[in-house]
Design a protein around this motif. Sequence first.
Motif, short mmCIF file in Angstrom:
data_model
loop_
_atom_site.label_atom_id
_atom_site.label_comp_id
_atom_site.label_asym_id
_atom_site.label_seq_id
_atom_site.Cartn_x
_atom_site.Cartn_y
_atom_site.Cartn_z
N THR B 102 10.84 -8.80 87.84
CA THR B 102 10.75 -9.77 86.74
C THR B 102 10.56 -11.18 87.28
N ASN B 103 10.16 -11.27 88.56
CA ASN B 103 9.95 -12.61 89.11
C ASN B 103 8.70 -13.24 88.47
N VAL B 104 8.45 -14.50 88.84
CA VAL B 104 7.56 -15.36 88.06
C VAL B 104 6.19 -14.77 87.73
N ALA B 105 5.49 -14.21 88.74
CA ALA B 105 4.14 -13.69 88.46
C ALA B 105 4.20 -12.53 87.46
N LEU B 107 6.76 -12.13 85.30
CA LEU B 107 7.28 -12.70 84.05
C LEU B 107 6.14 -13.24 83.18
N ILE B 108 5.21 -13.99 83.80
CA ILE B 108 4.16 -14.56 82.96
C ILE B 108 3.19 -13.49 82.46
N MET B 109 3.23 -12.30 83.05
CA MET B 109 2.42 -11.20 82.54
C MET B 109 3.23 -10.26 81.66
N ASP B 112 9.29 -9.52 80.91
CA ASP B 112 10.49 -9.61 80.06
C ASP B 112 10.39 -8.67 78.86
N ILE B 139 16.81 -4.57 88.48
CA ILE B 139 15.88 -5.69 88.34
C ILE B 139 15.62 -6.27 89.72
N MET B 140 14.33 -6.42 90.04
CA MET B 140 13.94 -6.83 91.39
C MET B 140 13.41 -8.26 91.40
N GLU B 141 13.51 -8.86 92.58
CA GLU B 141 12.72 -10.06 92.83
C GLU B 141 11.34 -9.57 93.22
N CYS B 142 10.45 -10.46 93.62
CA CYS B 142 9.04 -10.09 93.85
C CYS B 142 8.89 -8.88 94.77
N ILE B 143 8.12 -7.88 94.34
CA ILE B 143 7.89 -6.70 95.18
C ILE B 143 6.48 -6.71 95.78
N GLY B 144 5.85 -7.90 95.81
CA GLY B 144 4.60 -8.04 96.55
C GLY B 144 3.42 -7.35 95.91
N CYS B 146 1.93 -8.99 92.99
CA CYS B 146 1.80 -9.98 91.91
C CYS B 146 0.39 -10.04 91.33
#
Lengths: 435, 175
Positions: B102-105, B107-109, B112, B139-144, B146
Amino acid sequence: MKNVILRNIENPNSHRIEEYIKAGGYFAIEHAVNEMTPRDIIDDIKKSGLRGRGGAGFLTGTKWQFASLDPKFPKYIVCNADEGEPGTFKDRVILERNPHQLIEGMVIAAYALQSIRGYIYVRAEYPHVEKILNEAIKEAYDKGFLGNDIMSKHFRFNLSVHRGAGAYICGEETALINSLEGRRGEPRIKPPFPVNAGAWAKPTIVNNVETFANIPYIIETSPKAYSFLGTKDSPGTKLFCVSGAVNNPGVYELPLGTPLREIIYEHCGGIRGGRALKGVIPGGLSTSILTPDKIDCPMDFANLSKHGSMLGSGAIIVLDDTTCIVKIYERAMRFFEHESCGKCTPCREGTGWMRTILGRIEDGMADMEDLATLEDAALNVAGKTFCPLGEGAAHVLLSAMKHYRGEFEYHVKYKKCEVTDPSQRWGHLSMGELD
Amino acid sequence: MDTMRCAADTPAPLGAAKDGASESAMLKDKIKVLKKLYPHARSVLLPALYAAQQLYGWLSEDALEEVSRLTGVSPAEVKGVVTFYSLFKTRPLGRNVIYLCTNVACLIMGADTLEDFLHNTYSLSNGETTADGRFSLVIMECIGACDKAPAMLVNDDCHFNISMDNIREILDNYK
Ligand SMILES: Cc1cc2nc3c(=O)[nH]c(=O)nc-3n(C[C@H](O)[C@H](O)[C@H](O)COP(=O)(O)O)c2cc1C
Ligand code: SF4
Ligand code: FES
């Protein structure tokens, strides 16, 4: 454009050793071992001007020289494949599609430093990559490019993969070394630097995947040919990984110094739906956001710091006018809070405070005083943390608050988001509607 | 929808421990081999923990004690290390683990909305397991991934470009 790092990438079997050799691979290590002394190699890397691709941009040749001048043995060669910086997926392409170029770069480094042991530290979030790497390492052993008598030259270098376990901070080189040694991944105090006292207190070079992938090209052509690519301050090509609101997100190998506009509007086909650009995070989430007026900034080390940001990992996250900046930075702060290793108080406590206040603003529960408190908290974290993680968290927030102040104030004043119609956000549309 | 499957170490199913003694011997042998990769024995700790996790499905107090015994690292140290990292399983998880970025890239897609979907459909929140033991959510941070956002891993399989249109279909493959 010349592909240095992604050479042979069109070949669906580019990860196999035969295909790599057919494309000229493992020529550089033969050349190095047969025609060059370790010192020649370090000199060539220095002359090329290659700077580390993991974020800090440190001169690779200088790093190698420091480690080589330290009289302690054994020396260790460590590849940083932790790739945790949000927005970054460029090492992944090398690891998946060109693993032998990374291995060759590491073997050349081993020869230059007379190292007998190397490790590739891979993030656990890439389970398939570990498998690809282990297969590639086995192929390299079978062909005699790794092992106890490499190319029958009495040169010994052994290599294995070490899997991380889901901690962003382990991308920081001293935390990575702790993790490699089987400890909690907390950063160590510097000095001593890893080049003098790294893994198991021995001289250690830690380099990024992409950094190692540049080495074979420099050795098989010449430092001069290499420095021809890119700019004087930032030679070579760079993998830019672009995500967010562009038509064609992906990894692009381009010379350093390529203008941001060219990357977004030519290579990535512009903003989705022809929308307006709102901002660009140019080097991963830990680098400060650029406003649309910086669109002509050349993407290299010097120019990005001139604009108050950093090249970082080359991870370009593009935000269009449907994006809420407060929401983005609330999520970003949640990341920093979650990944804070807890070693120092300003970062451990500060990221939590900042995230709480950002949450209040996002939820329409904040007043103007909260904005002042938020800024104050960030200023009290900046400059007071043990490592760059906490520092970065404060910095990126301060720059977002500076450049998008109006949006933060709107949230506080009207208890809602300025972005006009949140239902227009991409995630709410089905994929068919995007085209 | 894109999928990338990976057969790399699928953990042994929960409750597979039929014969504790032979499993212990397997782990002992495995750790003995892994130790050779490092100049100091204690550095085997992370791989040893993974080996135990693969064998037992998760890292119980007993498993941690066993790892401590086999590596020579003190129990307190082992505990300190295992709790530092987010991907060691210190409690049993469901048969399938959804690792949703659910990190930023992402999230904007719309990541959430996917998180909401999992909550509404399976009553899943971060760190929880469904009552039938079918899914856990992390829930993960960026998994590469994006450029193919939103992205998630289910067990060791990567899934890209997930949307409300295909998430159900993807998860239907995991029983
Ligand atoms: C919080 C933090 C996270 C980092 N994450 C990574 C990473 O994932 N990959 C990487 O190569 N470097 C990362 N670095 C940079 C490393 O500390 C180190 O500078 C780099 O691996 C050196 O390699 P290079 O000179 O080839 O760039 C990180 C640094 C910090 C402070
Ligand atoms: S700044 Fe954060 S991540 Fe770095 S040492 Fe301090 S607590 Fe750990
Ligand atoms: S932000 Fe989700 S994969 Fe990078």
